[in-house]
Design a protein around this motif. Structure first.
Motif, PDB file in Angstrom:
ATOM      1  N   GLU A 121      41.262 -14.013  46.269  1.00 52.99           N
ATOM      2  CA  GLU A 121      40.834 -13.834  47.658  1.00 52.99           C
ATOM      3  C   GLU A 121      42.014 -13.927  48.616  1.00 52.99           C
ATOM      4  O   GLU A 121      42.075 -13.212  49.619  1.00 52.99           O
ATOM      5  N   VAL A 122      42.961 -14.831  48.318  1.00 48.04           N
ATOM      6  CA  VAL A 122      44.168 -14.935  49.160  1.00 48.04           C
ATOM      7  C   VAL A 122      44.944 -13.629  49.115  1.00 48.04           C
ATOM      8  O   VAL A 122      45.381 -13.107  50.150  1.00 48.04           O
ATOM      9  N   LEU A 123      45.135 -13.076  47.908  1.00 49.52           N
ATOM     10  CA  LEU A 123      45.881 -11.819  47.769  1.00 49.52           C
ATOM     11  C   LEU A 123      45.149 -10.679  48.466  1.00 49.52           C
ATOM     12  O   LEU A 123      45.771  -9.842  49.143  1.00 49.52           O
ATOM     13  N   ASN A 124      43.838 -10.614  48.334  1.00 53.40           N
ATOM     14  CA  ASN A 124      43.061  -9.551  48.977  1.00 53.40           C
ATOM     15  C   ASN A 124      43.160  -9.640  50.496  1.00 53.40           C
ATOM     16  O   ASN A 124      43.338  -8.631  51.188  1.00 53.40           O
ATOM     17  N   LEU A 125      43.077 -10.847  51.033  1.00 57.29           N
ATOM     18  CA  LEU A 125      43.176 -11.026  52.484  1.00 57.29           C
ATOM     19  C   LEU A 125      44.578 -10.683  52.978  1.00 57.29           C
ATOM     20  O   LEU A 125      44.758 -10.097  54.047  1.00 57.29           O
ATOM     21  N   TRP A 126      45.604 -11.033  52.202  1.00 56.78           N
ATOM     22  CA  TRP A 126      46.993 -10.691  52.574  1.00 56.78           C
ATOM     23  C   TRP A 126      47.175  -9.164  52.628  1.00 56.78           C
ATOM     24  O   TRP A 126      47.784  -8.635  53.556  1.00 56.78           O
ATOM     25  N   GLU A 127      46.645  -8.469  51.618  1.00 55.84           N
ATOM     26  CA  GLU A 127      46.806  -7.019  51.585  1.00 55.84           C
ATOM     27  C   GLU A 127      46.127  -6.361  52.776  1.00 55.84           C
ATOM     28  O   GLU A 127      46.639  -5.383  53.344  1.00 55.84           O
ATOM     29  N   LYS A 128      44.985  -6.878  53.207  1.00 58.08           N
ATOM     30  CA  LYS A 128      44.309  -6.318  54.377  1.00 58.08           C
ATOM     31  C   LYS A 128      45.144  -6.542  55.641  1.00 58.08           C
ATOM     32  O   LYS A 128      45.323  -5.631  56.449  1.00 58.08           O
ATOM     33  N   CYS A 129      45.651  -7.769  55.800  1.00 55.51           N
ATOM     34  CA  CYS A 129      46.471  -8.062  56.988  1.00 55.51           C
ATOM     35  C   CYS A 129      47.757  -7.234  56.977  1.00 55.51           C
ATOM     36  O   CYS A 129      48.199  -6.715  58.012  1.00 55.51           O
ATOM     37  N   PHE A 130      48.374  -7.093  55.801  1.00 54.08           N
ATOM     38  CA  PHE A 130      49.624  -6.330  55.689  1.00 54.08           C
ATOM     39  C   PHE A 130      49.392  -4.866  56.033  1.00 54.08           C
ATOM     40  O   PHE A 130      50.215  -4.237  56.702  1.00 54.08           O
ATOM     41  N   ALA A 131      48.265  -4.317  55.585  1.00 50.32           N
ATOM     42  CA  ALA A 131      47.963  -2.912  55.876  1.00 50.32           C
ATOM     43  C   ALA A 131      47.745  -2.673  57.366  1.00 50.32           C
ATOM     44  O   ALA A 131      48.048  -1.589  57.871  1.00 50.32           O
ATOM     45  N   HIS A 132      47.227  -3.687  58.088  1.00 44.60           N
ATOM     46  CA  HIS A 132      46.973  -3.540  59.532  1.00 44.60           C
ATOM     47  C   HIS A 132      48.156  -3.999  60.373  1.00 44.60           C
ATOM     48  O   HIS A 132      48.055  -4.031  61.607  1.00 44.60           O
ATOM     49  N   GLY A 133      49.276  -4.391  59.748  1.00 44.01           N
ATOM     50  CA  GLY A 133      50.458  -4.785  60.507  1.00 44.01           C
ATOM     51  C   GLY A 133      50.464  -6.220  60.973  1.00 44.01           C
ATOM     52  O   GLY A 133      51.382  -6.636  61.681  1.00 44.01           O
TER      53      GLY A 133
END
Length: 440
Positions: A121-133
């Protein structure tokens, strides 16, 4: 290091359980579970470096350096970066202050990542934030999360590492684009100023016309009021034929009023049409003048083609008005028309060489070709900016005359060759600077 909690088991359960069950119960219940987020000094150096570079701004680094008296210069960003990483490697007053500062600065991101209960879940949330800048706050919350694994930290480090490379490449592109946009903005400002002046002139003219129309409308309204008053009086004191006659007069006045209003509208329409016609006349006059000049140049060219060509010494090129049997380089123009350019030049006793301005011919050939030529000509509306400025710079450096003209057709080219051949073009070395001012 992460602190771990050993859960307490009820004594009754321990006493009632057998030795084998007790051993299994201890192994299953004594799993090492992190109880709180990691501190910055507990992270690896590979994770501390992107945190300092991404989560702390340069102004914040300078404030920490002034507060804790760093040895690095405040103007040396890289030295400040290295010294901060050295300080946060262990627990001390600097690392604790930075820990508190980042927790306070990114408390919203920390609260968001608190909902993640597993490493996935941490990795999934990081990838979402990274994709949105949303990188800085998400980086701090993810790397210090109590459920994050070393593998996930490595993945996050890889994302940040590649992002820094892409940002560097993107910054160079943005710099070039910004320079082009600033140039376009300056040109648009000039155009807007011209349009503004024209608008002010037109607005002033139409305001005067509007005042005249308003005055006419006020006069008409007053006339209508007077007619109503007269009509009321006539209805009150007269009857019969007199009333009929007055009604007829009123109808005529109403028709005249309508005709007058129609005339006002028609006059406004005619005035607008007149302005459009004047603009077209000005354009046609300018086009006629250009065509007349080209016609005269072609006539001179035809006359010179029938006359005898008297060659001149190329060493006298700068001191005579006749340019026969001399070498002239043409930079730019239509490549498909060059054979016609060369035939016209041969008729005038001019040896013409050509460089297409970088389309197929390499720019590296341009200095040698200009050095061979006695003069250079260039159609400014059919050549790249790079070739245009390089030609002017090389001509000025080598002391070569450079004649710039507009138009890429045969007639424009013939007009320029005629000016050169007849001596109308005063080709001195200082013509470059003069033409530069005209072009700017």
């Amino acid at each position: 290091m992460n602190e771990y909690l050993i859960p307490e088991l009820p004594i009754a359960d321990l006493l009632s359980a057998g030795s084998q069950d007790l051993s299994h119960s201890l192994r299953s219940d004594f799993e090492l579970l992190p109880t709180k987020r990691s501190k910055i000094w507990e992270l690896k150096e590979a994770n501390r470096c992107p945190i300092v570079g991404t989560c702390l701004s340069m102004e914040e680094l300078v404030r920490f350096a002034q507060r804790y008296h760093f040895n690095a210069s405040l103007n040396d960003a890289f030295s400040l970066h290295i010294e901060v990483i050295d300080h946060i490697a262990t627990r001390n007053s600097v690392s604790e202050a930075i820990q508190k500062h980042l927790d306070l600065k990114y408390q919203i991101s920390l609260a968001r990542f608190k909902s993640a209960k597993t490493d996935a879940e941490v990795l999934n949330l990081w990838e979402k934030c990274f994709a949105h800048g949303d990188i800085a706050g998400a980086l701090w919350a993810a790397l210090t999360h109590k459920q994050v694994s070393n593998e996930t930290r490595g993945k996050i480090y890889g994302d940040i590492h590649m992002h820094s490379h892409q940002m560097g490449a993107g910054q160079a592109i943005n710099t070039r684009r910004l320079a082009q946009l600033e140039k376009d903005y300056a040109e648009l400002e000039v155009v807007m100023e011209i349009q503004k002046q024209r608008h002010v002139h037109v607005e002033t003219k139409w305001r005067r016309r509007l005042q005249e129309i308003l005055a006419e409308m006020a006069h008409l309204r007053q006339a209508q009021k007077d007619m109503k008053v007269l009509q009321a009086r006539l209805e009150a004191i007269e009857s019969g034929r007199a009333i009929t006659e007055m009604e007829q007069r009123l109808m005529k006045l109403a028709v005249a009023n309508e005709q007058l209003q129609s005339s006002v509208k028609q006059a406004a329409f005619l005035e607008q049409a007149l302005q459009v016609a004047n603009g077209k006349i000005a354009e046609l006059t300018h086009e006629c003048n250009v065509l007349t000049a080209e016609r005269d140049s072609l006539e001179i060219l035809l006359q010179s083609m029938n006359a005898s060509n008297v060659p001149c010494n190329p060493s006298q090129f700068h001191n005579t008005s006749q340019i026969k049997d001399c070498c002239v380089i043409c930079v730019g123009g239509r490549v498909t028309q060059f054979h016609k350019y060369r035939l016209l030049a041969m008729q005038l006793g001019i040896y013409l060489i050509h460089h297409d301005g970088g389309q197929n011919d390499a720019f590296s050939r341009l200095p040698e070709m200009i050095n061979r030529a006695d003069a250079a000509i260039c159609p400014t509306d059919c050549v790249s900016h790079a070739a245009y400025y390089r030609l002017k710079r090389l001509c000025k450096r080598n002391g070569k005359p450079c004649l710039l003209f507009k138009g890429n057709g045969i007639s424009s080219f013939a007009s320029v060759l005629t000016q050169i051949s007849s001596g109308q073009a005063n080709l001195r070395s200082d013509v470059i600077e003069r033409l530069k001012e005209v072009e700017d």
